[in-house]
Design a protein around this motif. Structure first.
Motif, PDB file in Angstrom:
ATOM      1  N   GLU A   1       0.840  -1.208   0.000  1.00 12.30           N
ATOM      2  CA  GLU A   1       0.000   0.000   0.000  1.00 12.30           C
ATOM      3  C   GLU A   1       0.874   1.257   0.000  1.00 12.30           C
ATOM      4  O   GLU A   1       0.619   2.226  -0.713  1.00 12.30           O
ATOM      5  CB  GLU A   1      -0.932  -0.013   1.211  1.00 12.30           C
ATOM      6  N   TRP A   2       1.930   1.207   0.819  1.00 18.27           N
ATOM      7  CA  TRP A   2       2.863   2.351   0.896  1.00 18.27           C
ATOM      8  C   TRP A   2       3.551   2.565  -0.463  1.00 18.27           C
ATOM      9  O   TRP A   2       3.639   3.688  -0.961  1.00 18.27           O
ATOM     10  CB  TRP A   2       3.897   2.080   1.994  1.00 18.27           C
ATOM     11  N   ALA A   3       4.007   1.454  -1.067  1.00 17.15           N
ATOM     12  CA  ALA A   3       4.714   1.570  -2.346  1.00 17.15           C
ATOM     13  C   ALA A   3       3.788   2.149  -3.431  1.00 17.15           C
ATOM     14  O   ALA A   3       4.202   2.993  -4.233  1.00 17.15           O
ATOM     15  CB  ALA A   3       5.240   0.201  -2.766  1.00 17.15           C
ATOM     16  N   LEU A   4       2.553   1.702  -3.431  1.00 10.46           N
ATOM     17  CA  LEU A   4       1.592   2.219  -4.421  1.00 10.46           C
ATOM     18  C   LEU A   4       1.397   3.725  -4.243  1.00 10.46           C
ATOM     19  O   LEU A   4       1.356   4.497  -5.208  1.00 10.46           O
ATOM     20  CB  LEU A   4       0.242   1.501  -4.272  1.00 10.46           C
ATOM     21  N   LYS A   5       1.327   4.125  -2.976  1.00 12.43           N
ATOM     22  CA  LYS A   5       1.119   5.551  -2.654  1.00 12.43           C
ATOM     23  C   LYS A   5       2.327   6.373  -3.096  1.00 12.43           C
ATOM     24  O   LYS A   5       2.184   7.441  -3.700  1.00 12.43           O
ATOM     25  CB  LYS A   5       0.915   5.665  -1.138  1.00 12.43           C
ATOM     26  N   VAL A   6       3.523   5.844  -2.815  1.00 14.93           N
ATOM     27  CA  VAL A   6       4.756   6.563  -3.172  1.00 14.93           C
ATOM     28  C   VAL A   6       4.863   6.698  -4.694  1.00 14.93           C
ATOM     29  O   VAL A   6       5.143   7.789  -5.219  1.00 14.93           O
ATOM     30  CB  VAL A   6       5.996   5.827  -2.608  1.00 14.93           C
ATOM     31  N   ILE A   7       4.618   5.581  -5.401  1.00 20.85           N
ATOM     32  CA  ILE A   7       4.763   5.614  -6.869  1.00 20.85           C
ATOM     33  C   ILE A   7       3.736   6.567  -7.487  1.00 20.85           C
ATOM     34  O   ILE A   7       4.041   7.325  -8.410  1.00 20.85           O
ATOM     35  CB  ILE A   7       4.637   4.187  -7.458  1.00 20.85           C
ATOM     36  N   ALA A   8       2.522   6.552  -6.928  1.00 16.82           N
ATOM     37  CA  ALA A   8       1.488   7.473  -7.441  1.00 16.82           C
ATOM     38  C   ALA A   8       1.916   8.917  -7.202  1.00 16.82           C
ATOM     39  O   ALA A   8       1.796   9.777  -8.098  1.00 16.82           O
ATOM     40  CB  ALA A   8       0.157   7.182  -6.751  1.00 16.82           C
TER      41      ALA A   8
ATOM     42  N   CYS B   1      10.433   1.076  -3.790  1.00 12.67           N
ATOM     43  CA  CYS B   1       8.988   0.876  -3.961  1.00 12.67           C
ATOM     44  C   CYS B   1       8.698   0.131  -5.264  1.00 12.67           C
ATOM     45  O   CYS B   1       7.800  -0.726  -5.316  1.00 12.67           O
ATOM     46  CB  CYS B   1       8.248   2.221  -3.956  1.00 12.67           C
ATOM     47  N   GLU B   2       9.443   0.466  -6.302  1.00 13.36           N
ATOM     48  CA  GLU B   2       9.235  -0.239  -7.578  1.00 13.36           C
ATOM     49  C   GLU B   2       9.556  -1.729  -7.425  1.00 13.36           C
ATOM     50  O   GLU B   2       8.875  -2.593  -7.984  1.00 13.36           O
ATOM     51  CB  GLU B   2      10.079   0.398  -8.684  1.00 13.36           C
ATOM     52  N   LYS B   3      10.598  -2.004  -6.661  1.00  8.80           N
ATOM     53  CA  LYS B   3      10.980  -3.401  -6.407  1.00  8.80           C
ATOM     54  C   LYS B   3       9.867  -4.130  -5.639  1.00  8.80           C
ATOM     55  O   LYS B   3       9.518  -5.284  -5.946  1.00  8.80           O
ATOM     56  CB  LYS B   3      12.280  -3.406  -5.590  1.00  8.80           C
ATOM     57  N   ILE B   4       9.315  -3.455  -4.644  1.00  8.14           N
ATOM     58  CA  ILE B   4       8.213  -4.051  -3.861  1.00  8.14           C
ATOM     59  C   ILE B   4       7.039  -4.378  -4.782  1.00  8.14           C
ATOM     60  O   ILE B   4       6.459  -5.467  -4.728  1.00  8.14           O
ATOM     61  CB  ILE B   4       7.762  -3.089  -2.730  1.00  8.14           C
ATOM     62  N   LEU B   5       6.719  -3.420  -5.666  1.00  8.82           N
ATOM     63  CA  LEU B   5       5.566  -3.644  -6.545  1.00  8.82           C
ATOM     64  C   LEU B   5       5.861  -4.725  -7.585  1.00  8.82           C
ATOM     65  O   LEU B   5       4.961  -5.479  -7.969  1.00  8.82           O
ATOM     66  CB  LEU B   5       5.161  -2.329  -7.220  1.00  8.82           C
ATOM     67  N   GLU B   6       7.110  -4.785  -8.025  1.00  7.67           N
ATOM     68  CA  GLU B   6       7.480  -5.846  -8.971  1.00  7.67           C
ATOM     69  C   GLU B   6       7.254  -7.220  -8.317  1.00  7.67           C
ATOM     70  O   GLU B   6       6.682  -8.134  -8.920  1.00  7.67           O
ATOM     71  CB  GLU B   6       8.950  -5.680  -9.364  1.00  7.67           C
TER      72      GLU B   6
END
Lengths: 280, 502
Positions: free
Chosen positions: A236-243, A267-272
């Protein structure tokens, strides 16, 4: 990216037929230590037909016998096919990894296999710990795994649940693997009834920077997957940061904290990982 | 004649129409029978009871199964039947287990010629499967048995009621003594409606607190050395499975229940005592702790896992018709929120029974067909190795019925185009959870709707069937055309299937 690799003896059809059920990222069909010498032939044949009959959505890894012995060569001769994704090489050293690479190239060419079968060297000798850097840079190597039981024998150390005795090889594996962009896979936790011990051990490994862990029992997989996956909160945090990053150039502040390039990369790594393991 | 499921029904029996058809009929009950013995009730042996009651050929004798595979009372009575050379006796036992070996002889010698039961496993079941019973086997549900007894469908001449603690007048319960087994819920119909009732105990006490077996109904009290073998009272199945396939099924089941919104504050559940269903209980517990919710009640066969959840406040009440292990026994004896219920209260179709208040039930299957009909009565060979117990009762009453099973057992696919025996009708089975996917009964469009977009692998049952054949091939099917040895009766007494000699 592998969170979990599950060992299944290649002479146990009952377990093999359920391999897909356990949700490991990869299955290591074992022809080495878990198969008695007088059952190696039968195991090879069984595995060959098994791989030819079923389709899998997990990575197929085969732990072969050492290739300086006829059994290792017979393993390769029998089981190399397009179904195999990677070979796990026991007691690896740079020379053996090179030799395995050459053998695989020959089989791929002769059998019309279009993909490149990977190598996962098992680091289970003191010498191999020192040679990790050389091993990690060899062709086809896309991950290294620590084999703490054999390593402890080689070092004449007592294995403990806290794993203090393997702090150094774990940390070395993590750093070298990261530097070469390959997986750092932790040794299995051998007490299959101790779930709390498994979780503590996996967290220690993750804390040192290892990226996944091998399992010797299917019931260990859910804990390993959970520990080596990004958590719901991290996603959730990574999505927020990337947005938010799409709205800014350079460093910016989010919820009172500074966000800059390394954090965005993390964050990109987390989402990957989240996408790969269907966590999003 | 064929019933609504297309299964053959022998002449003289009512065919199964549908799982709600009982609502078109009214309840019939006989008069409750009180004892006329106001004098000394104590007898020294089963043999004395036979003399006192004048037990003769062709009588119907009943038993409960709360001592499970440790029950010695049916063996003592069968031994006496054998010694006396009685003929054409009917046994009406709520369940029969492998330790009831004396019954094998009685069947083979024609001492026992008809059997009513709800669960049948072991050597005697094999003898019946081989056609050695001269009359018929009637397989009822637990709720159906209570209905059959109260309505006079099953007329019991003498009920032998094993009671772990009893006074001299026959007030007793199952909470204490060397053969403590907890709830005696399945004995209550026998106590009320049998013509004569004999308490058999190995623990005669001066006073019994909270007696569920009550003196006004009891004619005699027989004191014997031992009514039960403690090691057999606790069933071997009442441990959480370590089998990774079973655990995977359990994990998926709990996740499914959560996605269906069934794990919300105040829910009611029955999860059974099999290794996999107990694992479901464990995963449900994990979710409950995470969500900080409580269950309104748990019912059915109760184990120490349920008792622990009651003790830690995760379950408000347990309604217990049968304890499956000694942890359950200890809890019912000490926790006031662990409440003993009778077979009537549990599953009688004409009561506002506990099963009707369940949000979900987790059940097992030996076979399931493409219409979700389930067999838990026979193996594919026709060997009788189980029975409904409360399977059909809970499936009928619960809002959502979940059947769990590995897709294959011993290289045999569980899904079959035609199952060997129908125990529970598919109209009452909503979900089938396997390790390789979850099938929802197409009748439950509401569940399918809720699961749209689910990460769980929801697939048609036909797809799971094809998947299993990929591993096993198509198994040879056995013709069902031997001599008729019995019938499987639905909870309303209609015949849902016929049993044939192996």
């Amino acid at each position: 990216m592998r969170r979990s690799l599950l060992f299944i003896p290649a002479n146990r059809p009952g377990m093999m037929q359920n391999a897909e059920v356990f949700e490991a990222d990869g299955i290591i069909f074992d022809l080495e230590d878990s198969v008695a010498l007088n059952e190696k032939d039968a195991a090879r044949t069984l595995l060959k037909h098994f791989l030819a009959t079923f389709k899998f959505d997990f990575e197929v890894v085969i732990r072969i016998n050492p290739i300086d012995h006829v059994n290792g060569l017979l393993d390769l001769e029998t089981i190399i096919s397009p179904a195999v994704d990677a070979i796990m090489l026991p007691k690896a050293d740079p020379a053996m990894v090179r030799k395995l690479g050459e053998l695989l190239e020959g089989f791929e060419r002769a059998r019309g296999i279009r993909k490149t079968i990977k190598i996962i060297p098992l680091i289970e000798l003191a010498k191999s710990v020192l040679q990790m850097e050389e091993i990690a840079g060899l062709p086809r190597v896309d991950g290294m795994m620590l084999g703490a039981e054999d390593l402890s024998s080689d070092m004449e150390m007592e294995r403990t649940k806290t794993g203090n005795e393997i702090f150094y090889p774990r940390a070395r594996l993590a750093y070298i693997a990261r530097a070469f962009g390959i997986d750092a896979i932790d040794t299995p936790f051998t007490d299959v009834l101790d779930e709390d011990g498994l979780c503590a051990d996996a967290r220690r490994a993750k804390g040192l920077g290892l990226t996944g862990k091998a399992a010797i029992h299917p019931n260990q997989i859910r804990y390993i997957n959970e520990i080596f996956s990004p958590s719901k909160a991290q996603i959730e945090w990574a999505l927020k940061v990337i947005a938010a990053a799409k709205e800014h150039s350079g460093a910016f502040s989010l919820d009172g904290k500074m966000i800059d390039t390394p954090i965005i990369a993390r964050c990109e790594k987390i989402l990957e990982k989240g996408r790969k393991w269907k966590l999003l | 004649m064929k019933n609504a499921l297309g299964r053959y029904v022998p002449e003289g029996f009512k065919p199964f129409v549908g799982s709600k058809d009982y609502l078109n009929h009214s309840r019939t009950t006989e008069k409750v029978i009180y004892s006329e013995n106001k004098g000394n009730k104590l007898l020294r042996s089963i043999s004395e009871a036979f003399d006192a009651l004048g037990i003769t050929d062709s009588m119907t004798l009943s038993f409960h199964h709360h001592l499970r595979n440790g029950d010695l009372v049916m063996n003592l009575v069968c031994d006496e039947i054998r010694k006396r050379g009685l003929k054409d006796i009917t046994i009406a036992a709520s369940s029969i287990f492998p330790n009831h070996r004396v019954l094998i002889d009685c069947i083979e010698n024609g001492n026992v010629t008809n059997i009513y039961t709800s669960y049948f496993n072991g050597g005697a079941a094999k003898a019946v499967s081989e056609g050695k019973l001269k009359g018929l086997l009637y397989m009822d549900t637990h709720g159906g048995r209570s209905r059959a007894i109260e309505s006079g469908d099953i007329k019991i001449d003498v009920a032998f009621i094993a009671v772990p603690a009893s006074d001299a007048q026959g007030n007793g319960n199952g909470y204490s003594g060397p053969s403590a087994c907890g709830s005696l819920g399945y004995a209550i119909p026998d106590m009320l409606y049998a013509k004569k009732k004999v308490v058999v105990t190995d623990n005669l006490v001066d006073e019994v607190a909270k007696p569920v077996i009550q003196a006004p109904y009891i004619d005699y009290v027989v004191v014997v050395d031992k009514i039960g073998d403690a090691s057999g009272i606790e069933s071997g199945t009442t441990r959480i499975t370590r089998d990774p396939v079973g655990l995977k099924i359990a994990e998926k089941t709990a996740a499914l229940l959560d996605e269906l919104g069934l794990l919300e504050d105040g829910f009611a559940m029955q999860t059974g005592a099999g290794g996999t269903t107990l694992a479901v209980t464990k995963f449900i517990r994990d979710i409950m702790l995470k969500k900080n919710i409580k269950a309104r009640f748990a019912s059915g066969g109760i184990t120490r896992y349920h008792a622990e959840m009651l003790a830690e406040g995760l379950i408000e009440k347990i309604y217990d018709v049968q304890c499956f292990d000694l942890g359950g026994v200890k809890s019912i004896a000490s926790n006031p929120n662990h409440i003993e219920i009778s077979a009537f209260q549990y599953g009688n179709p004409y009561e506002d029974a506990i099963v009707n208040h369940l949000d979900f039930v987790i059940l097992g299957a030996t076979e399931i067909d493409l219409n979700f009909n389930v067999n838990v009565t026979t193996a594919t060979t026709g060997l009788i190795m189980g029975g409904s117990g409360g399977h059909s009762d809970t499936a009928n009453g619960a809002k959502v019925t979940v059947v769990v099973s590995p897709l294959m057992k011993s290289r045999l696919p569980i899904i079959r185009p035609e199952i060997t025996t129908v125990t529970t009708p598919g109209e009452d089975v909503d979900v089938f959870v396997t390790e390789r996917g979850i099938a929802i009964n197409p009748r439950r469009t509401d569940l399918l709707e809720k699961l749209q977009g689910s990460r769980l692998k929801i697939v048609p049952i036909e797809e799971l069937y094809k998947l299993s054949l990929g591993y096993t091939g198509v198994p040879e099917s056995k013709p069902r055309n031997g001599r008729i040895i019995g019938v499987v009766r639905y909870r309303d007494q209609t015949v849902i299937d016929t049993l044939y000699q192996m």
